[in-house]
Design a protein around this motif. Structure first.
Motif, PDB file in Angstrom:
ATOM      1  N   VAL A 164       0.858  -1.176   0.000  1.00 22.77           N
ATOM      2  CA  VAL A 164       0.000   0.000   0.000  1.00 22.77           C
ATOM      3  C   VAL A 164       0.889   1.218   0.000  1.00 22.77           C
ATOM      4  O   VAL A 164       1.868   1.274   0.745  1.00 22.77           O
ATOM      5  CB  VAL A 164      -0.889   0.010   1.266  1.00 22.77           C
ATOM      6  CG1 VAL A 164      -1.688   1.294   1.337  1.00 22.77           C
ATOM      7  CG2 VAL A 164      -1.808  -1.188   1.274  1.00 22.77           C
ATOM      8  N   SER A 165       0.570   2.189  -0.862  1.00 23.50           N
ATOM      9  CA  SER A 165       1.484   3.309  -0.924  1.00 23.50           C
ATOM     10  C   SER A 165       0.770   4.638  -0.785  1.00 23.50           C
ATOM     11  O   SER A 165      -0.403   4.787  -1.101  1.00 23.50           O
ATOM     12  CB  SER A 165       2.276   3.287  -2.229  1.00 23.50           C
ATOM     13  OG  SER A 165       1.410   3.585  -3.282  1.00 23.50           O
TER      14      SER A 165
ATOM     15  N   ILE B 275       3.742   2.548   2.555  1.00 26.15           N
ATOM     16  CA  ILE B 275       3.504   2.530   3.996  1.00 26.15           C
ATOM     17  C   ILE B 275       3.176   1.118   4.460  1.00 26.15           C
ATOM     18  O   ILE B 275       3.262   0.814   5.636  1.00 26.15           O
ATOM     19  CB  ILE B 275       2.391   3.518   4.402  1.00 26.15           C
ATOM     20  CG1 ILE B 275       1.130   3.271   3.597  1.00 26.15           C
ATOM     21  CG2 ILE B 275       2.855   4.942   4.250  1.00 26.15           C
ATOM     22  CD1 ILE B 275      -0.010   4.132   4.036  1.00 26.15           C
ATOM     23  N   ILE B 276       2.816   0.259   3.515  1.00 23.74           N
ATOM     24  CA  ILE B 276       2.751  -1.177   3.814  1.00 23.74           C
ATOM     25  C   ILE B 276       3.540  -1.883   2.726  1.00 23.74           C
ATOM     26  O   ILE B 276       3.304  -1.649   1.538  1.00 23.74           O
ATOM     27  CB  ILE B 276       1.309  -1.678   3.841  1.00 23.74           C
ATOM     28  CG1 ILE B 276       0.595  -0.987   5.004  1.00 23.74           C
ATOM     29  CG2 ILE B 276       1.270  -3.192   3.990  1.00 23.74           C
ATOM     30  CD1 ILE B 276      -0.661  -1.624   5.407  1.00 23.74           C
TER      31      ILE B 276
ATOM     32  N   CYS C 264      -1.171  -0.948  -4.136  1.00 23.10           N
ATOM     33  CA  CYS C 264      -0.503  -1.052  -5.428  1.00 23.10           C
ATOM     34  C   CYS C 264       0.051  -2.450  -5.670  1.00 23.10           C
ATOM     35  O   CYS C 264       0.810  -2.655  -6.607  1.00 23.10           O
ATOM     36  CB  CYS C 264       0.560   0.013  -5.581  1.00 23.10           C
ATOM     37  SG  CYS C 264       1.747   0.044  -4.262  1.00 23.10           S
ATOM     38  N   GLY C 265      -0.340  -3.405  -4.850  1.00 21.94           N
ATOM     39  CA  GLY C 265       0.098  -4.751  -5.164  1.00 21.94           C
ATOM     40  C   GLY C 265      -0.458  -5.756  -4.181  1.00 21.94           C
ATOM     41  O   GLY C 265      -0.910  -5.405  -3.093  1.00 21.94           O
ATOM     42  N   GLY C 266      -0.467  -7.031  -4.585  1.00 20.93           N
ATOM     43  CA  GLY C 266      -0.891  -8.093  -3.706  1.00 20.93           C
ATOM     44  C   GLY C 266      -2.358  -8.419  -3.857  1.00 20.93           C
ATOM     45  O   GLY C 266      -3.042  -7.897  -4.741  1.00 20.93           O
ATOM     46  N   SER C 267      -2.827  -9.318  -3.000  1.00 20.43           N
ATOM     47  CA  SER C 267      -4.241  -9.656  -3.046  1.00 20.43           C
ATOM     48  C   SER C 267      -4.724  -9.985  -1.645  1.00 20.43           C
ATOM     49  O   SER C 267      -3.929 -10.316  -0.753  1.00 20.43           O
ATOM     50  CB  SER C 267      -4.489 -10.833  -3.987  1.00 20.43           C
ATOM     51  OG  SER C 267      -3.351 -11.662  -4.058  1.00 20.43           O
ATOM     52  N   ILE C 268      -6.014  -9.859  -1.447  1.00 17.90           N
ATOM     53  CA  ILE C 268      -6.640 -10.239  -0.181  1.00 17.90           C
ATOM     54  C   ILE C 268      -7.760 -11.201  -0.522  1.00 17.90           C
ATOM     55  O   ILE C 268      -8.757 -10.819  -1.122  1.00 17.90           O
ATOM     56  CB  ILE C 268      -7.184  -9.001   0.554  1.00 17.90           C
ATOM     57  CG1 ILE C 268      -6.049  -8.021   0.859  1.00 17.90           C
ATOM     58  CG2 ILE C 268      -7.878  -9.423   1.840  1.00 17.90           C
ATOM     59  CD1 ILE C 268      -6.500  -6.717   1.469  1.00 17.90           C
ATOM     60  N   TRP C 269      -7.568 -12.459  -0.184  1.00 20.99           N
ATOM     61  CA  TRP C 269      -8.533 -13.488  -0.562  1.00 20.99           C
ATOM     62  C   TRP C 269      -9.555 -13.677   0.523  1.00 20.99           C
ATOM     63  O   TRP C 269      -9.222 -13.850   1.688  1.00 20.99           O
ATOM     64  CB  TRP C 269      -7.830 -14.824  -0.837  1.00 20.99           C
ATOM     65  CG  TRP C 269      -6.864 -14.741  -1.966  1.00 20.99           C
ATOM     66  CD1 TRP C 269      -5.519 -14.582  -1.866  1.00 20.99           C
ATOM     67  CD2 TRP C 269      -7.173 -14.787  -3.356  1.00 20.99           C
ATOM     68  NE1 TRP C 269      -4.957 -14.520  -3.103  1.00 20.99           N
ATOM     69  CE2 TRP C 269      -5.945 -14.647  -4.051  1.00 20.99           C
ATOM     70  CE3 TRP C 269      -8.359 -14.929  -4.092  1.00 20.99           C
ATOM     71  CZ2 TRP C 269      -5.872 -14.645  -5.439  1.00 20.99           C
ATOM     72  CZ3 TRP C 269      -8.273 -14.935  -5.471  1.00 20.99           C
ATOM     73  CH2 TRP C 269      -7.050 -14.795  -6.126  1.00 20.99           C
TER      74      TRP C 269
END
Ligand SMILES: Nc1ncnc2c1ncn2[C@@H]1O[C@H](COP(=O)(O)OP(=O)(O)OP(=O)(O)O)[C@@H](O)[C@H]1O
Ligand SMILES: [Mg+2]
Lengths: 339, 325
Positions: free
Chosen positions: B13-14, B24-25, B66-71
């Motif tokens: 997360v930006s 920031i994450i 800005c990246g990744g996923s939350i399933w």
């Protein structure tokens, strides 16, 4: 609930006190004007004897406190005195003109309200997007364009070039009769009388000055709606509402608008007061037979009673608007209603 | 162990300011399992709230994933439309916040606010939703719920308001409840009651809880597992017992030490010295490296790979992953 009535009662008493304060202030202010109205009334050729006589007639030779007593006594009876310019009762003269100003002010107010508040809200919701930019340009224009200039340009374009509006001379075309008076507002009265021709004519005269005024006063309405809505949208309870899945339109117009409405309401009161008392310029350009023109003539001829009554009228309008706003505020906000 | 209900995978997360972008994450991953209470600890600014808001998709406008996923149940929350997300929010995943009194709409009766949450996700009449709201309120321990439902938020204490919020969030029996420092600003005794309530509810309706807190005491009493965050990275995830008895990451060890010291009211500054300065957010390696006593050269430019000490105990630190090879 009794707290609510206490609140109203307190506000009402304050309103009365404010009105009384205004009466004193207006009385003193008009007495402080530099010209002697008796001399003015007597004319430039009058001798001292005639001026003295006029002063006696007008009660100007008495001490201020006695003059004030007479004045308030008259007010209590609803007597605003006679105009020294026209020798007609001020109350009647104002009474004829108030509906004209009221119709113009109300129309401009309604247009500005239904235009400005949603625009401000949408700008807040899409803040910093292109929509927001456009709305802000619009509001800045409204805040910076001169009313006089705008009115003239409006007349030039919409009357002279396009013929969309009627000639800027009054409320009706000469030859068309006024509708029977019920509210004094021609649009409504003509509809009540079922007279479509008069309605159309009144509308053709009204829309341009109303829109001109609305454009100017929508600027502060847009600004306050936008900024208070922006604050509200950042509030924690809006986040909570989002967190339970409230859809955006509800979020904006239910949770948002109700909370943002309190500062907006204050601004609406100010705007309406301004429209009632301050649209002299538009009345002048459109030859609108309202109280603004009347006040202007009265002021330029030192017509005490007329000026006094006009200022008093506007002050009472403001004070009662404030009272009404406080009422609505209390109705919306449980913290005031219940504490 | 059963399948996770939430899988966060390499979430980044930006925050974009005019001149540069700051993560920031930074690529965090963790799982949450049904019916567990997982703590998320870390100092102020370590990104706990932003992690939670990412799951809810309620990040402030300036902050972007800005990246990744939350399933969630084989669906990537990050790929959902805003309409789809609204059917999840408050229904399957709910969140309570700090400052409960500010989190309630001041112009609406609290009962109506709860009833609304019911109406949003369940097909019930408005009368039914109102009686359900009262029921929910007594379920979360609000005495005299019937008349309390007609109160406005300003008439409630902070503790009561938080109970109301919990009732609101439980309206649809969510699978996951995120609690972001739910007791900040409340009395100590009330704090204990709220945590007790959360625990009761967790076992009663079997909701998983992600509990964000500063307080290791709370973690030890309430949580099953805990994740430790520093400057937007997860340093260590383990069971609560392991974190206290066998902390692996140098940051966790420091944090525990400093907290013990703070308890003895001696040295608050150790805590301050640990809080991340903005420069570490631009580091490509472990963000704790500049403060770490056991720092290795690679820590400065490479992100440590996950090291699994025992099942369910993961550490992101080169001191373990390289040794263990
Ligand atoms: N609204 C915002 N706009 C821009 N940056 C923000 C915003 N909120 C937080 N941040 C930044 O995001 C980073 C992570 O913040 P976050 O609120 O997630 O920390 P936290 O761990 O929840 O801290 P705390 O314990 O104080 O609540 C911080 O560096 C902070 O400065
Ligand atoms: Mg936080």
């Amino acid at each position: 609930m009794s707290n609510f009535f206490n609140f109203i009662l307190r506000r009402f008493l304050l309103t009365i006190i404010a009105v009384f304060g205004v009466i004193i202030l207006v009385f003193l202010l008009t007495r402080l004007l530099p010209n002697n109205p008796a001399a003015l009334r007597a004319g430039p050729l009058a001798d001292a004897e005639l001026i003295k006589q006029y002063e006696r007639e007008m009660g100007l030779d008495k001490p201020l406190i006695v003059q004030f007593g007479t004045y308030t006594g008259q007010l209590m009876r609803g007597d605003l005195g006679d105009s020294w310019r026209t020798s007609q009762p001020v109350r009647e003269e104002l009474g004829i003109r108030i509906p004209a100003t009221l119709e113009l002010a109300l129309s401009a107010f309604i247009i500005a309200l239904f235009f400005g508040v949603p625009l401000g809200i949408i700008a807040a919701f899409y803040s910093d997007s292109w929509i927001d930019q456009i709305v802000r340009v619009f509001a800045t224009l409204g805040a910076s364009l001169a009313l006089f200039w705008l009115a003239l340009v409006g007349v030039y374009i919409f009357y002279y070039l396009l013929h969309w509006a009627a000639a800027p001379v009054g409320r009706l075309t000469i030859g068309i009769n006024e509708p029977p008076e019920i509210t004094g507002l021609f649009l409504i009265d003509s509809l009540l009388a079922g007279d479509i021709e008069t309605f159309k004519d009144a509308f053709n005269h009204l829309w341009l000055p109303a829109c001109t005024l609305a454009f100017i006063v929508s600027a502060p309405i847009i600004k306050i709606s936008r900024s208070s809505m922006k604050d509200v949208l950042n509030a924690d309870y809006i986040r909570t509402a989002k967190a339970i899945g409230v859809p955006p339109t509800k979020l904006l117009f239910k949770d948002g608008l109700l909370n943002a409405f309190i500062p907006i309401l204050t601004m609406l009161g100010i705007v309406f007061g301004y429209l009632m008392g301050g649209n002299l310029i538009v009345e002048q350009v459109f030859a609108w037979p309202g109280i603004g023109q009347y006040a202007w003539k009265a002021l330029s001829t030192n017509d005490f009673n007329a000026v006094q009554s006009f200022v008093l009228l506007i002050a009472v309008v403001y004070v009662s608007l404030n009272f009404i706003i406080d009422l609505i505020y209390a109705l919306i906000n449980p913290q005031i209603r219940l504490e | 162990m059963s399948a996770p209900i939430i899988r966060v995978e390499e979430l980044t997360v930006s925050l974009n300011t005019d001149d540069h972008q700051r993560n920031i994450i930074d690529s965090i991953s963790f799982d949450m399992f049904p019916k567990e209470i997982m703590g998320l600890v870390g100092e102020s600014g370590s990104g706990k709230t932003m992690t939670a808001l990412s799951i809810m998709q309620l990040l402030p406008k300036t902050i972007k994933i800005c990246g990744g996923s939350i399933w969630y149940e084989d669906k990537d929350l990050l790929k959902m439309t805003s309409r789809e997300i609204r059917t999840i929010r408050g229904n399957k995943i709910a969140m309570i916040f700090q400052n409960p009194r500010m989190a309630l709409n001041p112009l609406m009766r609290v009962g109506d606010q709860i009833a609304r949450a019911v109406c949003l996700h369940c097909e019930v009449s408005s009368e039914k939703s109102k009686s359900m709201a009262v029921e929910l309120m007594s379920q979360v321990g609000i005495p005299d719920a019937e008349s309390r439902a007609r109160s406005y938020p300003h008439q409630l204490s902070g503790g009561m308001a938080q109970r109301v919020l919990i009732a609101m969030m439980l309206a649809c029996k969510p699978k996951l409840l995120i609690a972001d420092e739910p007791t900040t600003g409340l009395d100590v005794t009330i704090q204990a009651q709220i945590f007790k309530l959360i625990k009761e509810i967790q076992s009663e309706i079997g909701v998983a809880v992600l509990l964000i807190t500063h307080d290791f005491g709370v973690v030890s009493e309430v949580c099953d597992r805990v994740g430790v965050m520093y400057a937007g990275q997860i340093m260590e995830i383990s069971s609560v017992i392991d974190v206290f008895t066998n902390p692996k990451h140098p940051y966790t060890q420091r944090l525990l030490k400093s907290i013990l010291r703070v308890d003895r009211k001696s040295d608050l500054d150790t805590n301050k010295a640990l809080s991340p300065i903005s420069a570490v957010f631009d580091s490509p390696g472990c963000r704790f490296a500049s403060q770490c006593d056991c720092v290795r050269p690679e820590c400065l430019w490479e992100r440590p790979k996950i090291y699994t000490d025992s099942p369910g105990h993961s550490v992101y630190c080169f001191n373990y992953s390289r040794d263990n090879k």
